[in-house]
Scaffold this motif. Structure first.
Motif: not given
Length: 80
Positions: A3-10, A33-34, A46-48
């Protein structure tokens, strides 16, 4: 198929600088949008609250790296 992934940082200010690790998040299924993103380590984002990274940068979340599925060897390119 992996599955494709996202890289996210707070984002700065959401957590202290030492906790701004890069999480690996599976791309949500479907077009909706989850309510939250859930990283492989179980972190609920969470969003944002996070920034999307276009490429690996910064300290990775070790738990995400240990739990994220590895790509299939036949999907790895040898010189890109």
């Amino acid at each position: 198929m992996t599955r494709p992934v996202l890289l996210v940082r707070l984002r700065p200010g959401v957590v202290g600088e030492s906790r701004r690790v890069v999480h690996v998040v599976p791309v949500p299924a479907g077009s909706a949008v989850p309510a939250v993103l859930v990283a492989y380590c179980g972190a609920r984002i969470p969003p944002g609250a996070a920034e999307l990274l276009p490429e690996p940068a910064g300290m990775p979340c070790t738990a995400c790296l240990l739990r994220a599925p590895l790509p299939r060897p036949d999907r790895l390119s040898a010189g890109d």
